[in-house]
Design a protein around this motif. Structure first.
Motif, PDB file in Angstrom:
ATOM      1  N   GLU A   1     112.121  53.037  -8.676  1.00 16.18           N
ATOM      2  CA  GLU A   1     111.657  53.828  -8.022  1.00 16.18           C
ATOM      3  C   GLU A   1     112.432  53.966  -6.774  1.00 16.18           C
ATOM      4  O   GLU A   1     112.587  55.065  -6.145  1.00 16.18           O
ATOM      5  CB  GLU A   1     109.989  53.957  -7.860  1.00 16.18           C
ATOM      6  CG  GLU A   1     109.536  54.760  -6.961  1.00 16.18           C
ATOM      7  CD  GLU A   1     108.261  54.393  -6.839  1.00 16.18           C
ATOM      8  OE1 GLU A   1     107.527  54.302  -5.936  1.00 16.18           O
ATOM      9  OE2 GLU A   1     107.643  54.501  -7.926  1.00 16.18           O
ATOM     10  N   TYR A   2     112.815  53.140  -5.926  1.00 11.04           N
ATOM     11  CA  TYR A   2     113.435  52.563  -5.091  1.00 11.04           C
ATOM     12  C   TYR A   2     114.702  53.309  -4.956  1.00 11.04           C
ATOM     13  O   TYR A   2     115.055  53.532  -3.533  1.00 11.04           O
ATOM     14  CB  TYR A   2     113.783  50.936  -4.815  1.00 11.04           C
ATOM     15  CG  TYR A   2     114.849  50.141  -5.492  1.00 11.04           C
ATOM     16  CD1 TYR A   2     115.848  50.668  -5.437  1.00 11.04           C
ATOM     17  CD2 TYR A   2     114.317  49.782  -7.435  1.00 11.04           C
ATOM     18  CE1 TYR A   2     117.004  50.589  -6.024  1.00 11.04           C
ATOM     19  CE2 TYR A   2     115.046  49.289  -7.473  1.00 11.04           C
ATOM     20  CZ  TYR A   2     116.728  49.456  -7.240  1.00 11.04           C
ATOM     21  OH  TYR A   2     118.023  49.303  -7.873  1.00 11.04           O
ATOM     22  N   GLU A   3     115.640  53.836  -6.243  1.00 12.00           N
ATOM     23  CA  GLU A   3     117.076  54.253  -5.890  1.00 12.00           C
ATOM     24  C   GLU A   3     116.383  55.849  -5.266  1.00 12.00           C
ATOM     25  O   GLU A   3     117.540  56.762  -5.301  1.00 12.00           O
ATOM     26  CB  GLU A   3     117.537  55.181  -7.286  1.00 12.00           C
ATOM     27  CG  GLU A   3     118.100  53.634  -8.178  1.00 12.00           C
ATOM     28  CD  GLU A   3     118.283  53.155  -9.426  1.00 12.00           C
ATOM     29  OE1 GLU A   3     119.627  52.404  -9.560  1.00 12.00           O
ATOM     30  OE2 GLU A   3     118.150  53.909 -10.522  1.00 12.00           O
ATOM     31  N   PHE A   4     114.854  56.569  -5.373  1.00  9.87           N
ATOM     32  CA  PHE A   4     114.884  57.797  -5.146  1.00  9.87           C
ATOM     33  C   PHE A   4     114.645  57.355  -3.597  1.00  9.87           C
ATOM     34  O   PHE A   4     113.320  58.423  -3.437  1.00  9.87           O
ATOM     35  CB  PHE A   4     114.100  58.270  -6.071  1.00  9.87           C
ATOM     36  CG  PHE A   4     114.465  58.529  -7.272  1.00  9.87           C
ATOM     37  CD1 PHE A   4     114.765  60.174  -7.297  1.00  9.87           C
ATOM     38  CD2 PHE A   4     115.066  57.833  -8.182  1.00  9.87           C
ATOM     39  CE1 PHE A   4     115.209  60.421  -8.649  1.00  9.87           C
ATOM     40  CE2 PHE A   4     116.091  58.519  -9.742  1.00  9.87           C
ATOM     41  CZ  PHE A   4     115.701  59.763  -9.633  1.00  9.87           C
ATOM     42  N   ASN A   5     114.659  57.154  -2.933  1.00  7.63           N
ATOM     43  CA  ASN A   5     114.167  56.428  -1.551  1.00  7.63           C
ATOM     44  C   ASN A   5     114.502  57.860  -0.499  1.00  7.63           C
ATOM     45  O   ASN A   5     113.550  58.632  -0.054  1.00  7.63           O
ATOM     46  CB  ASN A   5     114.721  55.527  -0.893  1.00  7.63           C
ATOM     47  CG  ASN A   5     113.652  54.223  -1.684  1.00  7.63           C
ATOM     48  OD1 ASN A   5     112.266  54.158  -1.882  1.00  7.63           O
ATOM     49  ND2 ASN A   5     113.995  53.130  -1.106  1.00  7.63           N
ATOM     50  N   GLU A   6     115.966  58.034  -0.714  1.00  2.38           N
ATOM     51  CA  GLU A   6     116.123  59.678  -0.326  1.00  2.38           C
ATOM     52  C   GLU A   6     115.496  60.815  -0.341  1.00  2.38           C
ATOM     53  O   GLU A   6     115.111  61.777   0.241  1.00  2.38           O
ATOM     54  CB  GLU A   6     117.541  59.509   0.137  1.00  2.38           C
ATOM     55  CG  GLU A   6     118.189  58.459   0.402  1.00  2.38           C
ATOM     56  CD  GLU A   6     120.149  58.525   0.754  1.00  2.38           C
ATOM     57  OE1 GLU A   6     119.918  59.997  -0.195  1.00  2.38           O
ATOM     58  OE2 GLU A   6     120.266  58.445   0.734  1.00  2.38           O
ATOM     59  N   TYR A   7     115.157  60.986  -2.261  1.00  2.00           N
ATOM     60  CA  TYR A   7     113.857  61.831  -2.245  1.00  2.00           C
ATOM     61  C   TYR A   7     112.911  62.187  -1.366  1.00  2.00           C
ATOM     62  O   TYR A   7     112.030  62.818  -0.897  1.00  2.00           O
ATOM     63  CB  TYR A   7     113.804  61.450  -3.527  1.00  2.00           C
ATOM     64  CG  TYR A   7     115.265  62.740  -4.745  1.00  2.00           C
ATOM     65  CD1 TYR A   7     115.466  64.004  -4.651  1.00  2.00           C
ATOM     66  CD2 TYR A   7     115.710  61.464  -4.560  1.00  2.00           C
ATOM     67  CE1 TYR A   7     116.102  64.376  -5.778  1.00  2.00           C
ATOM     68  CE2 TYR A   7     117.536  62.277  -4.911  1.00  2.00           C
ATOM     69  CZ  TYR A   7     117.356  63.454  -5.983  1.00  2.00           C
ATOM     70  OH  TYR A   7     118.971  64.023  -6.241  1.00  2.00           O
ATOM     71  N   PHE A   8     112.369  60.502  -1.314  1.00  2.00           N
ATOM     72  CA  PHE A   8     110.696  59.939  -1.613  1.00  2.00           C
ATOM     73  C   PHE A   8     110.308  60.755  -0.002  1.00  2.00           C
ATOM     74  O   PHE A   8     109.533  61.175   0.937  1.00  2.00           O
ATOM     75  CB  PHE A   8     110.312  59.175  -1.105  1.00  2.00           C
ATOM     76  CG  PHE A   8     110.020  58.718  -2.825  1.00  2.00           C
ATOM     77  CD1 PHE A   8     108.713  59.519  -3.754  1.00  2.00           C
ATOM     78  CD2 PHE A   8     110.839  58.001  -3.770  1.00  2.00           C
ATOM     79  CE1 PHE A   8     108.859  59.532  -5.184  1.00  2.00           C
ATOM     80  CE2 PHE A   8     109.893  57.776  -5.135  1.00  2.00           C
ATOM     81  CZ  PHE A   8     109.006  58.483  -5.494  1.00  2.00           C
ATOM     82  N   SER A   9     111.701  60.124   1.087  1.00  6.40           N
ATOM     83  CA  SER A   9     111.610  60.866   2.754  1.00  6.40           C
ATOM     84  C   SER A   9     111.749  62.102   3.030  1.00  6.40           C
ATOM     85  O   SER A   9     111.119  62.614   3.247  1.00  6.40           O
ATOM     86  CB  SER A   9     112.515  60.118   3.034  1.00  6.40           C
ATOM     87  OG  SER A   9     113.222  60.108   4.502  1.00  6.40           O
ATOM     88  N   TRP A  10     112.288  62.718   1.874  1.00  9.31           N
ATOM     89  CA  TRP A  10     112.465  64.227   2.327  1.00  9.31           C
ATOM     90  C   TRP A  10     110.613  65.176   1.428  1.00  9.31           C
ATOM     91  O   TRP A  10     110.813  65.889   2.164  1.00  9.31           O
ATOM     92  CB  TRP A  10     113.481  64.630   1.321  1.00  9.31           C
ATOM     93  CG  TRP A  10     113.303  66.185   0.829  1.00  9.31           C
ATOM     94  CD1 TRP A  10     112.992  67.140   0.159  1.00  9.31           C
ATOM     95  CD2 TRP A  10     113.564  67.647   2.275  1.00  9.31           C
ATOM     96  NE1 TRP A  10     113.568  68.382   0.326  1.00  9.31           N
ATOM     97  CE2 TRP A  10     114.305  68.592   1.335  1.00  9.31           C
ATOM     98  CE3 TRP A  10     114.000  67.009   3.139  1.00  9.31           C
ATOM     99  CZ2 TRP A  10     113.814  69.433   2.113  1.00  9.31           C
ATOM    100  CZ3 TRP A  10     114.934  68.385   4.079  1.00  9.31           C
ATOM    101  CH2 TRP A  10     114.695  69.440   3.931  1.00  9.31           C
TER     102      TRP A  10
END
Length: 333
Positions: free
Chosen positions: A250-259
């Motif tokens: 999940e942490y690899e998708f931090n930029e997605y979650f930020s978006w």
């Protein structure tokens, strides 16, 4: 009457873009790849856009114009998909334009089992000044690599349907359409729904699509709370399911979650009553604090005040009157 079967169907939803529409259509007609049909879906335009579409039909038999009542861009795109006859579908927004090699570049990347082709774009202003160039690394991914693909080739802010080529059969067979009730982020929802059912994606290191940044576009409009919040919820749910499906961290998708947190921010400033805000405070507050990073001065002010007044009745009052407050400050200070 069109006597041949097109390879690519280009779908252009049209709504009140008379200022930009001719340039858009002309750029498509100048393609070096000629085996296409152009579907202009006039979504109840109240300016001259509908007339402009009709005028172009006399110039090229590949153009098909559909006039309909205004129901939004998702319904217009869905109608285009239903009427398309090409093996492949691509989208162009009616206020954007493309290079003459746009279709050829996308089509040349197709292999026997390719399901999606993606290229970059060039963001320009209304005077055609370049604001930003977005490129991908040229690479092919099968579905076992989709998790790493999204990390290596971030699609979170490139989820628009344009600058992509979709295999129409995958869309029709799996009943994948744009969500009419999601007004902001519906394109990213469509993309992830499509990724779930395909096997191979090709990325190109070219940018033949010109995305025009203009003030009157729908991306600057805030919709009703229920509309904004449902879009955020759907995107977040889809992303979490995707992570679970493809076994990525999940942490690899931090930029997605930020978006995605931008969609939550839009929901917050669309709050209309204390019930709306309480729902966000109970279900999504930690997500907002963790991932939302303001990009503008106004957004930074919003986050500071919202966090300071969190759980305070004055927070809802601020959200209800923030637009008037910002307008007052801008006028007198």
């Amino acid at each position: 009457i069109m006597l041949y079967s097109p390879i690519i169907s280009i779908i252009v939803p049209v709504y009140n873009t008379e200022k930009y529409l001719s340039k858009c259509i002309e750029s498509i007609l100048q393609q070096t790849f000629c085996e296409f049909e152009l579907l202009l879906i006039d979504d109840g335009s109240t300016d001259l856009s509908g007339d402009i579409c009709d005028n172009f039909t006399s110039l090229d038999e590949r153009i098909i114009v559909v006039h309909k009542q205004n129901e939004g861009v998702s319904v217009a795109r869905n109608l285009g998909i239903e009427k398309a006859r090409g093996e492949w579908v691509c989208f162009v927004d009616s206020d954007d334009y493309v290079d003459s090699g746009y279709l050829l570049g996308l089509y040349s990347a197709i292999e026997s089992n390719t399901d999606l082709v993606v290229e970059g774009y060039i963001e320009v202003d209304e005077q055609e000044r370049v604001l930003h160039k977005e490129f991908y690394e040229s690479r092919v991914y099968d579905n076992f690599m989709f998790g790493s693909m999204l990390v290596e080739q971030p699609l979170y802010y490139r989820g628009a349907p344009w600058a992509k080529l979709f295999r129409r059969k995958n869309i029709i067979d799996n009943n994948i359409f744009f969500h009419p009730n999601i007004k902001f982020g519906e394109d990213l929802c469509f993309l992830f729904d499509y990724l779930y059912v395909i096997n191979l994606v090709s990325f190109l290191d070219v940018s033949n699509y010109f995305y025009v940044q203009r003030e009157g576009s729908a991306t600057h409009k805030i919709f009703k709370f229920d509309v904004e919040y449902s879009g955020y919820k759907y995107l977040k749910r889809t992303m979490l399911s995707f992570i679970k499906e493809y076994g990525t961290k999940e942490y690899e998708f931090n930029e997605y979650f930020s978006w995605i947190s931008l969609f939550l921010y839009r929901s917050i400033i669309a709050v209309e009553n204390s019930v709306d805000f309480t729902r966000i405070a109970n279900e999504d507050w930690n997500f907002f604090i963790k991932y939302y990073v303001p990009k503008t001065k106004k957004q930074r002010i919003d986050k500071v005040i919202i966090c300071f007044l969190y759980r305070n009745p004055f927070c809802v009052l601020y959200l209800l009157f923030r637009k008037s407050l910002f307008a007052f400050v801008k006028k007198y200070f």
